[in-house]
Design a protein around this motif. Structure first.
Motif, PDB file in Angstrom:
ATOM      1  N   SER A  98       5.023  14.283   0.385  1.00 35.57           N
ATOM      2  CA  SER A  98       3.978  13.258   0.235  1.00 35.57           C
ATOM      3  C   SER A  98       3.452  13.252  -1.193  1.00 35.57           C
ATOM      4  N   LYS A  99       3.283  14.440  -1.773  1.00 33.46           N
ATOM      5  CA  LYS A  99       2.777  14.530  -3.162  1.00 33.46           C
ATOM      6  C   LYS A  99       3.759  13.837  -4.114  1.00 33.46           C
ATOM      7  N   ALA A 100       5.074  14.090  -3.910  1.00 39.31           N
ATOM      8  CA  ALA A 100       6.084  13.490  -4.795  1.00 39.31           C
ATOM      9  C   ALA A 100       6.095  11.970  -4.628  1.00 39.31           C
ATOM     10  N   PHE A 101       5.943  11.510  -3.398  1.00 34.72           N
ATOM     11  CA  PHE A 101       5.942  10.064  -3.157  1.00 34.72           C
ATOM     12  C   PHE A 101       4.674   9.435  -3.749  1.00 34.72           C
ATOM     13  N   ALA A 102       3.544  10.151  -3.604  1.00 38.72           N
ATOM     14  CA  ALA A 102       2.285   9.644  -4.179  1.00 38.72           C
ATOM     15  C   ALA A 102       2.428   9.513  -5.696  1.00 38.72           C
ATOM     16  N   ALA A 103       3.114  10.487  -6.332  1.00 37.40           N
ATOM     17  CA  ALA A 103       3.300  10.431  -7.792  1.00 37.40           C
ATOM     18  C   ALA A 103       4.130   9.204  -8.168  1.00 37.40           C
ATOM     19  N   LEU A 104       5.133   8.889  -7.346  1.00 41.43           N
ATOM     20  CA  LEU A 104       5.947   7.697  -7.615  1.00 41.43           C
ATOM     21  C   LEU A 104       5.103   6.423  -7.448  1.00 41.43           C
ATOM     22  N   LEU A 105       4.297   6.380  -6.379  1.00 47.26           N
ATOM     23  CA  LEU A 105       3.419   5.209  -6.160  1.00 47.26           C
ATOM     24  C   LEU A 105       2.494   5.020  -7.355  1.00 47.26           C
ATOM     25  N   LYS A 106       2.026   6.133  -7.919  1.00 48.31           N
ATOM     26  CA  LYS A 106       1.075   6.076  -9.046  1.00 48.31           C
ATOM     27  C   LYS A 106       1.719   5.399 -10.258  1.00 48.31           C
ATOM     28  N   THR A 107       3.027   5.609 -10.469  1.00 46.89           N
ATOM     29  CA  THR A 107       3.684   4.968 -11.622  1.00 46.89           C
ATOM     30  C   THR A 107       3.661   3.439 -11.451  1.00 46.89           C
ATOM     31  N   TYR A 108       3.810   2.962 -10.223  1.00 47.06           N
ATOM     32  CA  TYR A 108       3.729   1.523  -9.962  1.00 47.06           C
ATOM     33  C   TYR A 108       2.300   1.023 -10.202  1.00 47.06           C
ATOM     34  N   ILE A 109       1.327   1.780  -9.682  1.00 43.60           N
ATOM     35  CA  ILE A 109      -0.079   1.356  -9.797  1.00 43.60           C
ATOM     36  C   ILE A 109      -0.478   1.286 -11.273  1.00 43.60           C
ATOM     37  N   ASP A 110      -0.062   2.306 -12.059  1.00 44.24           N
ATOM     38  CA  ASP A 110      -0.410   2.339 -13.492  1.00 44.24           C
ATOM     39  C   ASP A 110       0.220   1.166 -14.239  1.00 44.24           C
ATOM     40  N   ALA A 111       1.319   0.652 -13.703  1.00 47.85           N
ATOM     41  CA  ALA A 111       1.968  -0.512 -14.338  1.00 47.85           C
ATOM     42  C   ALA A 111       1.397  -1.823 -13.789  1.00 47.85           C
ATOM     43  N   GLY A 112       0.341  -1.739 -12.978  1.00 45.95           N
ATOM     44  CA  GLY A 112      -0.308  -2.945 -12.425  1.00 45.95           C
ATOM     45  C   GLY A 112       0.447  -3.525 -11.247  1.00 45.95           C
ATOM     46  N   LYS A 113       1.428  -2.776 -10.728  1.00 43.85           N
ATOM     47  CA  LYS A 113       2.227  -3.286  -9.600  1.00 43.85           C
ATOM     48  C   LYS A 113       1.629  -2.754  -8.296  1.00 43.85           C
ATOM     49  N   LEU A 114       0.798  -3.586  -7.671  1.00 42.54           N
ATOM     50  CA  LEU A 114       0.062  -3.138  -6.474  1.00 42.54           C
ATOM     51  C   LEU A 114       0.680  -3.662  -5.181  1.00 42.54           C
ATOM     52  N   GLY A 115       1.780  -4.415  -5.316  1.00 37.40           N
ATOM     53  CA  GLY A 115       2.391  -5.002  -4.114  1.00 37.40           C
ATOM     54  C   GLY A 115       2.129  -6.493  -4.055  1.00 37.40           C
ATOM     55  N   GLN A 116       2.149  -7.032  -2.840  1.00 36.27           N
ATOM     56  CA  GLN A 116       1.989  -8.497  -2.667  1.00 36.27           C
ATOM     57  C   GLN A 116       0.756  -9.037  -3.373  1.00 36.27           C
ATOM     58  N   LYS A 117      -0.358  -8.287  -3.309  1.00 40.17           N
ATOM     59  CA  LYS A 117      -1.622  -8.834  -3.834  1.00 40.17           C
ATOM     60  C   LYS A 117      -1.596  -9.039  -5.348  1.00 40.17           C
ATOM     61  N   SER A 118      -0.747  -8.282  -6.079  1.00 38.78           N
ATOM     62  CA  SER A 118      -0.695  -8.483  -7.534  1.00 38.78           C
ATOM     63  C   SER A 118       0.565  -9.253  -7.932  1.00 38.78           C
ATOM     64  N   GLY A 119       1.379  -9.645  -6.954  1.00 40.67           N
ATOM     65  CA  GLY A 119       2.595 -10.405  -7.231  1.00 40.67           C
ATOM     66  C   GLY A 119       3.819  -9.535  -7.441  1.00 40.67           C
ATOM     67  N   GLU A 120       3.624  -8.224  -7.601  1.00 44.38           N
ATOM     68  CA  GLU A 120       4.769  -7.329  -7.769  1.00 44.38           C
ATOM     69  C   GLU A 120       4.448  -5.928  -7.284  1.00 44.38           C
ATOM     70  N   GLY A 121       5.410  -5.328  -6.615  1.00 43.41           N
ATOM     71  CA  GLY A 121       5.323  -3.919  -6.200  1.00 43.41           C
ATOM     72  C   GLY A 121       6.731  -3.399  -6.233  1.00 43.41           C
ATOM     73  N   PHE A 122       7.260  -3.006  -5.082  1.00 46.58           N
ATOM     74  CA  PHE A 122       8.682  -2.665  -5.021  1.00 46.58           C
ATOM     75  C   PHE A 122       9.517  -3.940  -5.163  1.00 46.58           C
ATOM     76  N   TYR A 123       8.954  -5.055  -4.730  1.00 46.24           N
ATOM     77  CA  TYR A 123       9.596  -6.372  -4.848  1.00 46.24           C
ATOM     78  C   TYR A 123       8.660  -7.305  -5.625  1.00 46.24           C
ATOM     79  N   THR A 124       9.171  -8.475  -6.014  1.00 55.17           N
ATOM     80  CA  THR A 124       8.306  -9.465  -6.672  1.00 55.17           C
ATOM     81  C   THR A 124       8.021 -10.612  -5.686  1.00 55.17           C
ATOM     82  N   TYR A 125       6.856 -11.234  -5.855  1.00 52.93           N
ATOM     83  CA  TYR A 125       6.400 -12.270  -4.914  1.00 52.93           C
ATOM     84  C   TYR A 125       5.979 -13.520  -5.672  1.00 52.93           C
ATOM     85  N   LYS A 126       6.259 -14.665  -5.054  1.00 57.08           N
ATOM     86  CA  LYS A 126       5.860 -15.942  -5.662  1.00 57.08           C
ATOM     87  C   LYS A 126       4.332 -16.057  -5.629  1.00 57.08           C
ATOM     88  N   PRO A 127       3.702 -16.602  -6.687  1.00 58.71           N
ATOM     89  CA  PRO A 127       2.236 -16.728  -6.667  1.00 58.71           C
ATOM     90  C   PRO A 127       1.771 -17.686  -5.571  1.00 58.71           C
TER      91      PRO A 127
END
Ligand SMILES: NC(=O)c1ccc[n+]([C@@H]2O[C@H](COP(=O)([O-])OP(=O)(O)OC[C@H]3O[C@@H](n4cnc5c(N)ncnc54)[C@H](O)[C@@H]3O)[C@@H](O)[C@H]2O)c1
Length: 282
Positions: A253-282
């Motif tokens: 879980s710690k290793a996965f949380a660290a990976l999630l943090k790299t996305y968050i630091d890049a502003g990639k929060l998922g659907q709500k920001s338009g990009e996470g693991f995937y990209t979303y149309k506005p």
């Protein structure tokens, strides 16, 4: 304990959904947040959900307009709770933030108000005493509200048991299926199972066993479902997922949380920001 006026704390992913469903169900709804920017995002999110509800003929355009007229936003917490019969709290999944919010609600909410938290993983007993009226406090936890319609009712040992039937009835009026969690449990019922599933997907990714797409595909094709674990994480919000995952004690879980943090630091929060693991149309 008749409920007419609903106060939502937090205009994020879940607060917006609960607030919109409450307005669709005929309640007067006030949504409070500390960030004005959240309101713009909330309106966009609600518009998108409304579009889907109209195109799938679940609600008419007129019903949506009437619901939107029953829903308002405010940065003033006293105004938000002034006539609230119930508060549904969906602020950031952080113990200290939630404790402060509930302390304040205990000071300013009317006596009649029922207090509920939508926390995903915290226990209501870690918040109840901050309200100053723990008997009125209960966890009332939604999933996605529109697509996944289970609502968990999880009292803490000091909750007035009379609240349970009130919340069951309120849950049904919100078009949800209520389930009772008989004793306090981190993650209620479904989230316990979901966390194991998402954690297993995270472990596969962190250990470079397979790509995001192939992990998702494996789940979707075998179970005939439209989303795999990483698309689900995008819909939850990677920041919300991180708030839960980084507190778990095991190394995976710690290793996965660290990976999630790299996305968050890049502003990639998922659907709500338009990009996470995937990209979303506005
Ligand atoms: N995202 C999900 O799928 C999901 C599902 C079920 C439950 N939840 C729970 O709902 C809660 C909110 O999660 P979310 O995903 O909507 O988060 P989010 O980050 O999308 O939204 C949180 C909102 O709370 C606001 N906020 C922060 N501090 C505040 C304060 N002091 N007063 C008022 N507002 C404040 C933020 O500005 C933000 O708009 C969390 O407890 C989470 O565990 C989330």
């Amino acid at each position: 304990m008749e409920i007419q006026q609903v106060c939502i704390l937090g205009a994020g992913t879940l607060g917006s959904r609960i607030g919109f469903q409450a307005a669709l169900s005929g309640f007067e709804v006030k949504i409070y947040d500390v960030h004005e920017a959240s309101f713009q995002l909330s309106k966009k999110m609600i518009d998108k959900i409304a579009e889907g509800l109209v195109s799938s003929k679940i609600y008419s355009t007129e019903a949506i307009q009437l619901a939107l007229a029953r829903l308002s936003y405010t940065l003033d917490d006293e105004e938000a709770v002034a006539s609230a019969d119930i508060i549904s709290e969906s602020v950031t999944e952080d113990l200290t933030i939630k404790q402060k919010v509930w302390e304040r609600m205990g000071q300013i909410a009317p006596e009649k108000t029922i207090f509920t938290t939508n926390t995903s993983y915290l226990l209501p007993s870690s918040l109840a005493s901050f309200t100053g009226r723990p008997a009125r406090f209960c966890a009332f936890h939604f999933h996605d509200v529109f697509y996944s319609r289970i609502v968990d009712i999880m009292p803490h040992p000091g909750t007035d048991t009379a609240l349970i039937s009130v919340l069951e009835e309120f849950g049904r009026r919100l078009n949800q299926v209520p389930v009772l969690v008989k004793k306090e449990n981190h993650g209620y019922i479904f989230n316990v199972m979901l966390l194991s599933f998402l954690g297993a997907a995270g472990k596969l990714l962190v250990n470079e066993v397979a790509s995001i797409e192939d992990i998702d595909k494996s789940w979707m094709v075998n179970f005939h479902v439209p989303m795999g674990p990483f698309a689900i994480l995008d819909s939850i919000g990677l920041d919300t997922a991180w708030h839960v995952t980084h507190q778990l004690p095991d190394a995976n879980s710690k290793a996965f949380a660290a990976l999630l943090k790299t996305y968050i630091d890049a502003g990639k929060l998922g659907q709500k920001s338009g990009e996470g693991f995937y990209t979303y149309k506005p």
